[in-house]
Motif scaffolding. Sequence first.
Motif, PDB file in Angstrom:
ATOM      1  N   ALA A  29     -13.849  -9.982  16.801  1.00 39.38           N
ATOM      2  CA  ALA A  29     -13.627 -10.043  15.383  1.00 39.38           C
ATOM      3  C   ALA A  29     -12.946  -9.202  14.846  1.00 39.38           C
ATOM      4  N   ASN A  30     -12.322  -9.849  13.471  1.00 41.55           N
ATOM      5  CA  ASN A  30     -11.671  -8.828  12.800  1.00 41.55           C
ATOM      6  C   ASN A  30     -10.172  -8.214  13.299  1.00 41.55           C
ATOM      7  N   ALA A  31      -9.706  -9.433  14.049  1.00 37.58           N
ATOM      8  CA  ALA A  31      -8.500  -8.889  14.753  1.00 37.58           C
ATOM      9  C   ALA A  31      -7.275  -9.953  14.682  1.00 37.58           C
ATOM     10  N   LEU A  32      -6.085  -9.383  14.656  1.00 33.91           N
ATOM     11  CA  LEU A  32      -5.153 -10.098  14.381  1.00 33.91           C
ATOM     12  C   LEU A  32      -4.734 -11.071  15.955  1.00 33.91           C
ATOM     13  N   GLN A  46       3.310  -4.247  19.026  1.00 32.85           N
ATOM     14  CA  GLN A  46       2.291  -3.212  19.058  1.00 32.85           C
ATOM     15  C   GLN A  46       0.898  -3.920  19.554  1.00 32.85           C
ATOM     16  N   ARG A  47       0.894  -5.232  19.621  1.00 32.10           N
ATOM     17  CA  ARG A  47      -0.383  -5.827  20.075  1.00 32.10           C
ATOM     18  C   ARG A  47      -0.295  -6.387  21.354  1.00 32.10           C
ATOM     19  N   ARG A  99       0.794  -1.136   0.081  1.00 32.49           N
ATOM     20  CA  ARG A  99       0.041  -0.091   0.013  1.00 32.49           C
ATOM     21  C   ARG A  99       0.849   1.421   0.099  1.00 32.49           C
ATOM     22  N   ARG A 100       0.472   2.260  -0.893  1.00 35.08           N
ATOM     23  CA  ARG A 100       1.156   3.705  -0.889  1.00 35.08           C
ATOM     24  C   ARG A 100       0.145   4.769  -0.606  1.00 35.08           C
ATOM     25  N   TRP A 101       0.060   5.851  -1.358  1.00 37.20           N
ATOM     26  CA  TRP A 101      -0.754   6.768  -1.263  1.00 37.20           C
ATOM     27  C   TRP A 101      -2.350   6.330  -1.908  1.00 37.20           C
ATOM     28  N   SER A 102      -3.322   6.695  -1.289  1.00 35.75           N
ATOM     29  CA  SER A 102      -4.456   6.215  -1.852  1.00 35.75           C
ATOM     30  C   SER A 102      -4.776   6.825  -3.384  1.00 35.75           C
ATOM     31  N   GLY A 103      -5.230   5.946  -4.235  1.00 34.92           N
ATOM     32  CA  GLY A 103      -5.315   6.750  -5.604  1.00 34.92           C
ATOM     33  C   GLY A 103      -4.142   5.987  -6.577  1.00 34.92           C
ATOM     34  N   LEU A 104      -2.921   5.453  -5.750  1.00 32.31           N
ATOM     35  CA  LEU A 104      -1.842   4.937  -6.480  1.00 32.31           C
ATOM     36  C   LEU A 104      -1.642   3.374  -6.382  1.00 32.31           C
TER      37      LEU A 104
END
Lengths: 281, 750
Positions: A185-188, A257-258, A36-41
């Motif tokens: 839900a939706n957690a690592l 971080q988790r 992932r980079r900048w949105s739109g790229l």
Amino acid sequence: MVSAYRPENLKEALLRRKEFRVIPFAGGTDLMVKGRRWSGLAPHFELPVLFIGHLGELKNVELEQNCLRIGSCCTLSYLLENENMPQAIKIALWMFASPAIRNIGTIGGNICNASPAGDTLPVLYAVNASVVLKNTNGIREVPIEQFIKGVGKTVLQDDELLKEIIIPIKSFDTIYYRKVGTRKANALSKISFLGLAKIKNGLIEDIRISFGAVAPTVVRSMEIEDRLKGKTKKYIKQIIPEICSQYSTLIKPIDDQRSNAYYRKIVSLRLLKHFLTKDIL
Amino acid sequence: MKQKISIPIKKSDVPEKAGGSAKYIADIEFEGMLYAKTLRSDRPRARINSIKIPELPEGYYIVDKNDIPGKNRVKMIIDDQPFFAEDVVNYIGEPILLVVGPDKEKVFEIVYKIKVYYEDIEPIFTIEEAEKEKKNPIYGDDNCFAEYEFKKGEPEKAFATLSYIVEDEYSTDYQEHIYLEPQGVVGIYENGKVTVYGAMQCPYYVKNALLQAFGWDENRIRVVQTTTGGAFGGKEEYPSLIAGHAAFAAVKTGKPVQLVFDRNEDIEVTTKRHPSSIKFKTALDENNRIIAMDVDIKIDAGANAGLSDVVLQRSMFSATGVYNIPNIRVRGKALATNKVPSGAFRGFGAPQVFFAIEMHMYHIADKVGMEPIDFKTKHILMRGDTTSTGGLLRSEVKLPEIIDTIDKMSQYREKYEKFKKKRDGLKGIGFSLFFHGCGFTGSGEKDLIKAKVKLKKKKNDKVEILVSNVDMGQGAQTALRKIVSYSLDKPIEHIIYENPDTDRVPDSGPTVASRTVMIVGGLLEKAARKLKERWNEAPELEIVERYKQPEYIRWDQKKFKGDAYPEYSWGANVVEVEIDPVTYEIKVLGIWGVYDVGVAIDEKMLRGQIEGGIIQGLGFATIEVMNIKDGKIQQDTITDYIIPTSKDFPKIEIKLIDNPYEYGPFGAKCAGELPFVGAAPALASAVQYALNVPIRKIPVTPELLLSYVNLINKPQNSKELRECLTTEHVPPLRDPEVSGTEIAELKETS
């Protein structure tokens, strides 16, 4: 710019794989985030991308006499719906990410990503899964614990693709699975634990124990499991401290971080103890 | 009795938002639009020696401190925040310059190639370091953006004569807003006039910031709010900064410039809830009545002053909770650190102190052997009592009814007794009481805001609401239209309310402090009643209404004496939890809330506010962890900064108690922030009850609870509790992080 190949079939995919260095791309739920980079790229990939998620040859589930063959590009949702899927795998899949990710993410992708927190891995280790790797010359079968070498590392060669996963058929009386994530839900996973057991005439006929997210790869010890097999519940109760301390040397979690290493270690062992005392005994 | 206006109607923004046709700022394409990306400091504190910029292709621009026509300071209480860093950077993420151009790919590449040469300066990261570091402070000569003290009664005398004293210390951490729509603006420069479109709460804050930054005439600056996807305070002051950026870029390039954040950037660089450290010292008499309380509040403001001064004031005015304490001293400091600036967030300093005061009251109740609900009830404020700042409570305080109602709904007392007698797993139940001061502090509305609203009757008999307040999802458009429609006796479809444009609407003040319904709605109600009387005068009519402070308000801003707020809303929460004995995960079994917000303008929308507020508050209390290490946010993605989903908490049971406020529209008081305030202390109290350990900080994570296991294994705890939690056979890696106070606590109680 991203170059991408979209082969018609597995044969063509393997030819591409042989000709060029490419990144196999199944569901993309890990790759798209990593790049992932900048949105739109467009996301950034070091190498051209080889799409394989659409290949029908990699999307079958076949039940054979002694084993189940799962195509590497089966989505996690598809496997959840499949009637031949062993209960232990289904339980892990129910807790996997979110419905949206399960609808596109694949089992092969989760294996090849080789994340310490990959949620299909503890169960695949526990059921003695092996993976079938294919190149233009032929195939080879590798047990899952030999396939994954470390964080993000596998023995998959540049010209190979993960074709399918083979799971020996075996039933268990007890399945104890816990995924400890930050939310429901939706957690690592911070920690995941799977305990499987089969009891016959008061003796442990078979037992499998695996831990996720607490070491670079899944923690499973055949040696310790062998010590428990053929034993009575009473005997196991007596040696719990010893078993805990043996696993303790294998569990090498980190602070991140988790969660933190202290929590991961203590709670892993508490889950083990809970399985050995409350669930099978 | 339920008021007619409370009966729900359709929320007007729902179809376009749920259907996907709503246009947010990132969806709007302007012709020839350029894209801006911000180059940011990657150092927590450093001097900028030089910046090396690669050769720019045609049509690409750098916009920095040299492109600001007026003052390079974002207009705020203290003008200390530069739009673009000058010689020094003070936090990781501080903007240095923009790269602007037509192709995002190229813009991205240029940003990547720019090299900034820094000379690091010793950073200050914590409240303690900020207080100690006098040699090289970030701000002023003592790192203090604000420091205050106020008193009620004679606290010194009380502390000198009473011997039973309880002391406690609490702390709270960061919280990130995670509004659905990240921050974004577009700047346009046409015919000598700058227009900024964007997601925001306060169009006139943005306009005033631009006026100062440009030094231009008022009619050359225009600000238009675009449909805003959530804010929670995060779009109160921050949009002023990026509106400046986009505007400077538009003027320099002569083209529309879009500056829209991605989620990660938004998490890393925008404001957050202030971390806090709060100390209590409380003296009781022989009847277990609190006679005096001394509160010391410190909040971590981050690198810039922002709104910390007023956040601190609200913390201080809320410090003694809903209790009637005759002798009080409250001190407060907002300290500078080399971290992302803290800012406005739902509750605005109050949630931190309500967590602390409620836990402190629970602790004292335990010490004197009373049940928390009884001990708290014994001290509640009633009509005729005075607040901590000596303001007279003129309206009826319905706390007894609130307490009674929530007890019946949740069976709090019954469960409290039951869990005490016989352990049923690791269950616990917690209870909190709280208020929220409605609107701006003291005479802020009269002295600072001076709100003005306008109603415009059109030829087609439709009426347009012209105010600068925004709908950010909370339902302002529906609520204010409803107030006007009911006051005029006209169908709601005839009342128009567009997103505010400063060229069209008067300054009715910011959309903050739960003031929109009570203050702006109140003005609109008056204007509508006037319009109704004059309806047949002419086919087109304009009614302007200006804020007049109610006669009763007395406030001395220098001494912090009098009515800190015009009025208060009140509430109670009960939360029931069960702790997993193996993993220490907290499972919430039940949530109850009872509120007095005067009168609900729309019961269904209010329910939405309440449910959202409680869940956001429980996230703050449990799973929303944000750590900053060496100035860098560790949970800087939506994957790692976890907020609750609908699966995490059960259905919430809510009751409203009507208590109309004379000066509010249809009797309404404030409601937006109140539901957030009480959730954390109720949850923390329930956990404390379940495990019999003092909870002194939030978020209460399983990791934190594990670090308390040595305390949990207190000898006086039941065998069952100890067994559930034992760590035998498990050699610890290192000593759990148990602070000195906690060890002292253990010694004291065992």
